[in-house]
Design an enzyme around this catalytic site. Structure first.
Site, PDB file in Angstrom:
ATOM      1  N   GLN A 102      63.764  -2.733 -41.287  1.00  0.00           N
ATOM      2  CA  GLN A 102      64.418  -3.161 -40.051  1.00  0.00           C
ATOM      3  C   GLN A 102      65.905  -2.819 -40.032  1.00  0.00           C
ATOM      4  OE1 GLN A 102      62.471  -7.234 -40.442  1.00  0.00           O
ATOM      5  NE2 GLN A 102      62.882  -7.087 -38.238  1.00  0.00           N
ATOM      6  N   CYS A 110      60.410 -11.654 -33.594  1.00  0.00           N
ATOM      7  CA  CYS A 110      60.881 -10.646 -34.541  1.00  0.00           C
ATOM      8  C   CYS A 110      62.304 -10.242 -34.186  1.00  0.00           C
ATOM      9  CB  CYS A 110      59.955  -9.434 -34.480  1.00  0.00           C
ATOM     10  SG  CYS A 110      60.397  -8.114 -35.614  1.00  0.00           S
ATOM     11  N   LEU A 111      63.135 -10.101 -35.201  1.00  0.00           N
ATOM     12  CA  LEU A 111      64.512  -9.665 -34.964  1.00  0.00           C
ATOM     13  C   LEU A 111      64.564  -8.254 -34.395  1.00  0.00           C
ATOM     14  CD1 LEU A 111      66.237 -11.092 -38.176  1.00  0.00           C
ATOM     15  CD2 LEU A 111      66.185 -12.070 -35.866  1.00  0.00           C
ATOM     16  N   GLY A 121      63.067 -14.027 -41.738  1.00  0.00           N
ATOM     17  CA  GLY A 121      62.614 -12.934 -42.587  1.00  0.00           C
ATOM     18  C   GLY A 121      63.200 -11.622 -42.119  1.00  0.00           C
ATOM     19  N   HIS A 125      53.967 -10.660 -41.887  1.00  0.00           N
ATOM     20  CA  HIS A 125      54.766 -10.037 -40.828  1.00  0.00           C
ATOM     21  C   HIS A 125      55.746  -9.032 -41.434  1.00  0.00           C
ATOM     22  CE1 HIS A 125      57.146 -10.313 -36.953  1.00  0.00           C
ATOM     23  NE2 HIS A 125      58.059  -9.837 -37.788  1.00  0.00           N
ATOM     24  N   GLU A 126      56.457  -9.442 -42.484  1.00  0.00           N
ATOM     25  CA  GLU A 126      57.468  -8.561 -43.087  1.00  0.00           C
ATOM     26  C   GLU A 126      56.832  -7.388 -43.830  1.00  0.00           C
ATOM     27  OE1 GLU A 126      60.370  -8.868 -42.002  1.00  0.00           O
ATOM     28  OE2 GLU A 126      60.180 -10.904 -41.219  1.00  0.00           O
ATOM     29  N   HIS A 171      56.157  -4.642 -41.536  1.00  0.00           N
ATOM     30  CA  HIS A 171      57.322  -3.771 -41.294  1.00  0.00           C
ATOM     31  C   HIS A 171      57.397  -2.669 -42.345  1.00  0.00           C
ATOM     32  CE1 HIS A 171      59.399  -5.561 -37.936  1.00  0.00           C
ATOM     33  NE2 HIS A 171      59.345  -6.766 -38.487  1.00  0.00           N
TER      34      HIS A 171
END
Length: 168
Positions: free
Chosen positions: A51, A92-93, A46, A134-135, A138
């Site tokens: 991000q 997480c990225l 994701g 989660h996304e 962000h």
């Protein structure tokens, strides 16, 4: 297509609250394609526009085992469908190399626009529900490390700052 730079914690730009997408056009679809390329190469499941320093309410994901179920959510709105929660180890990225246990609602409904600006609604549970929550966090300027203790969050911040200094 282009691979985009992924912002990493504790970059303050990750705390910016994303604004609604006003128009779904070719430029937006190009951003979507670039985000998918970035996500798959990272590799991740994701990626929120926040991000990659684009503060619009857009996220892409693919939670399939073989990477063949790309999903686009523009201006997503989430509704919990249960009070039941599940505990997941999340990564997480934007917080590379760290995984922490996070408790999230197990079933949700999402209303959003697709890559062509068409509205849709889905119900999700399990990994898909976790990834969507989660996304969306962000897009709201929140990271999964906000769910852990301040001590753990500071430890992660210090380790990532050290890595960033070594790269520079």
């Amino acid at each position: 297509m282009a691979r985009l730079e992924i912002l990493e914690f504790p970059d303050p730009r990750l705390r910016t609250v994303a604004k609604p997408v006003e128009k779904v056009d070719d430029a937006m679809r190009q951003l979507i394609d670039d985000m998918f390329e970035t996500m798959y190469e990272a590799p991740g499941i994701g990626l929120a526009a926040s991000q990659v320093n684009v503060h619009q309410r857009l996220l892409v994901m693919d939670v399939s085992d073989d990477g063949n179920e790309p999903r686009v959510f523009i201006n997503p709105e989430i509704t919990p469908l249960t009070d039941e929660t599940k505990i997941y180890d999340e990564g997480c990225l934007s917080v590379p190399g760290f995984y922490e246990t996070v408790e999230r609602v197990d079933r949700v409904r999402i209303n959003a626009l697709d890559r062509n600006g068409e509205p849709f609604e889905i119900e999700a549970d399990g990994l898909l529900a976790v990834c969507i929550q989660h996304e969306i966090d962000h897009l709201d300027g929140k990271l999964f490390v906000d769910y852990v203790s301040r001590l753990k969050r500071e430890r992660i911040r210090k380790k990532l700052e050290k890595i960033h200094r070594q790269r520079a």
